[in-house]
Design an enzyme around this catalytic site. Sequence first.
Site, PDB file in Angstrom:
ATOM      1  N   ASP A 180      50.085  31.988  66.204  1.00  0.00           N
ATOM      2  CA  ASP A 180      49.396  30.768  65.792  1.00  0.00           C
ATOM      3  C   ASP A 180      50.182  30.005  64.748  1.00  0.00           C
ATOM      4  O   ASP A 180      51.077  30.528  64.107  1.00  0.00           O
ATOM      5  CB  ASP A 180      48.042  31.166  65.183  1.00  0.00           C
ATOM      6  CG  ASP A 180      46.910  30.409  65.831  1.00  0.00           C
ATOM      7  OD1 ASP A 180      47.190  29.643  66.757  1.00  0.00           O
ATOM      8  OD2 ASP A 180      45.767  30.593  65.407  1.00  0.00           O
TER       9      ASP A 180
ATOM     10  N   LYS B  17      51.214  24.085  66.567  1.00  0.00           N
ATOM     11  CA  LYS B  17      51.922  22.813  66.636  1.00  0.00           C
ATOM     12  C   LYS B  17      52.971  22.608  65.549  1.00  0.00           C
ATOM     13  O   LYS B  17      53.783  21.713  65.637  1.00  0.00           O
ATOM     14  CB  LYS B  17      50.953  21.641  66.647  1.00  0.00           C
ATOM     15  CG  LYS B  17      49.999  21.586  65.496  1.00  0.00           C
ATOM     16  CD  LYS B  17      49.104  20.354  65.645  1.00  0.00           C
ATOM     17  CE  LYS B  17      47.914  20.432  64.742  1.00  0.00           C
ATOM     18  NZ  LYS B  17      46.668  20.718  65.417  1.00  0.00           N
TER      19      LYS B  17
ATOM     20  N   MET C 293      40.446  23.494  55.417  1.00  0.00           N
ATOM     21  CA  MET C 293      40.701  22.282  56.213  1.00  0.00           C
ATOM     22  C   MET C 293      40.067  21.043  55.580  1.00  0.00           C
ATOM     23  O   MET C 293      39.604  20.156  56.278  1.00  0.00           O
ATOM     24  CB  MET C 293      40.163  22.459  57.660  1.00  0.00           C
ATOM     25  CG  MET C 293      40.839  23.594  58.403  1.00  0.00           C
ATOM     26  SD  MET C 293      40.026  24.008  59.966  1.00  0.00           S
ATOM     27  CE  MET C 293      38.736  25.114  59.428  1.00  0.00           C
TER      28      MET C 293
HETATM   29  N1  SAH Z   1      41.841  32.149  59.798  1.00  0.00           N
HETATM   30  C1  SAH Z   1      42.403  31.496  58.635  1.00  0.00           C
HETATM   31  C2  SAH Z   1      41.887  30.081  58.476  1.00  0.00           C
HETATM   32  C3  SAH Z   1      42.294  29.150  59.603  1.00  0.00           C
HETATM   33  S1  SAH Z   1      41.751  27.509  59.341  1.00  0.00           S
HETATM   34  C4  SAH Z   1      42.101  32.337  57.394  1.00  0.00           C
HETATM   35  O1  SAH Z   1      41.280  33.253  57.463  1.00  0.00           O
HETATM   36  O2  SAH Z   1      42.705  32.087  56.356  1.00  0.00           O
HETATM   37  C5  SAH Z   1      43.181  26.763  58.609  1.00  0.00           C
HETATM   38  C6  SAH Z   1      42.938  26.481  57.135  1.00  0.00           C
HETATM   39  O3  SAH Z   1      43.101  27.673  56.378  1.00  0.00           O
HETATM   40  C7  SAH Z   1      43.921  25.519  56.520  1.00  0.00           C
HETATM   41  O4  SAH Z   1      43.568  24.171  56.794  1.00  0.00           O
HETATM   42  C8  SAH Z   1      43.770  25.842  55.058  1.00  0.00           C
HETATM   43  O5  SAH Z   1      42.564  25.292  54.549  1.00  0.00           O
HETATM   44  C9  SAH Z   1      43.595  27.349  55.103  1.00  0.00           C
HETATM   45  N2  SAH Z   1      44.860  28.083  54.877  1.00  0.00           N
HETATM   46  C10 SAH Z   1      45.437  28.953  55.723  1.00  0.00           C
HETATM   47  N3  SAH Z   1      46.549  29.491  55.158  1.00  0.00           N
HETATM   48  C11 SAH Z   1      46.652  28.954  53.934  1.00  0.00           C
HETATM   49  C12 SAH Z   1      47.572  29.122  52.844  1.00  0.00           C
HETATM   50  N4  SAH Z   1      48.617  29.955  52.913  1.00  0.00           N
HETATM   51  N5  SAH Z   1      47.350  28.407  51.721  1.00  0.00           N
HETATM   52  C13 SAH Z   1      46.306  27.571  51.606  1.00  0.00           C
HETATM   53  N6  SAH Z   1      45.414  27.377  52.599  1.00  0.00           N
HETATM   54  C14 SAH Z   1      45.577  28.060  53.745  1.00  0.00           C
END
Ligand code: SAH
Length: 254
Positions: free
Chosen positions: A34, A56, A168
Amino acid sequence: MTRAWLIGAGPGDVELMTLKATRALAQADVVLVDDLVNPDVLQFARADALVVYVGKRGGHPSTPQAGIVAQMLEHARAGRSVARLKGGDPFVFGRGGEERQALLAAGVDVEVINGITAGIAAPAAIGIPVTHRDYTQGVVFVTGHGAGSGEPDWAALAATRMTLVIYMGMRRLSDITGALLAAGLSADTPCAAIESATRPEQRHALAPLGGFADTVARAGLGSPAIVVIGGVASLADGVLSTAAATTANGANVK
Ligand code: SAH
């Protein structure tokens, strides 16, 4: 029965991936990766594994969700074990639930392997404990992505007085902070945004709710980022109290 794993790769830092995740990855014939997954975690995959990027970022076109499920099923039906690698935790805003249902319906044995979700890891990366008991009774994980009918009820969330951890949320940040202020959340409420948490390029911004969206915009922070709204954000690194943290314009940017 063929095997599939829905694996959480954690927030970015490879060392934050679980042992269980690395062991499953080491078995998979096919790895579907992903968007937000740090490619360095592929060091744990078999050298001969087929690796497919379905996100993407990095110039690859995004693969529609239905296409990803179709690919997983195609490999599984051909007898190949499939690891689906997702950022953070597969069941937190990760569509892991839908993928698990589709695989089970097709008779594929699925194992879910948790990852550390960004909503906890990103605040922690700058010293914010999301449930510190002096500040809050709990934490709400909420998406900021929804608009229209998918819009969270910000007024109801403000009324909980819980820590809000928004995934997000960057694109709609001024709408979200506006809705929270309109709902009566104090303009002094400490807020933090952490971009690319646990990665070398990690950055963050801190400001009270009233000036937060502007501060984030001026700092040029963007996705992926986690937004934290609530008293716990006053515990961010280098901040002793909200008052001490704020500069003349109410902003504190790193
Ligand atoms: N499954 C993921 C979330 C996916 S949704 C989880 O549990 O973390 C995608 C969102 O996750 C992004 O828009 C952002 O808000 C957050 N995100 C994921 N990785 C991140 C990171 N390293 N730093 C800050 N925000 C992150």
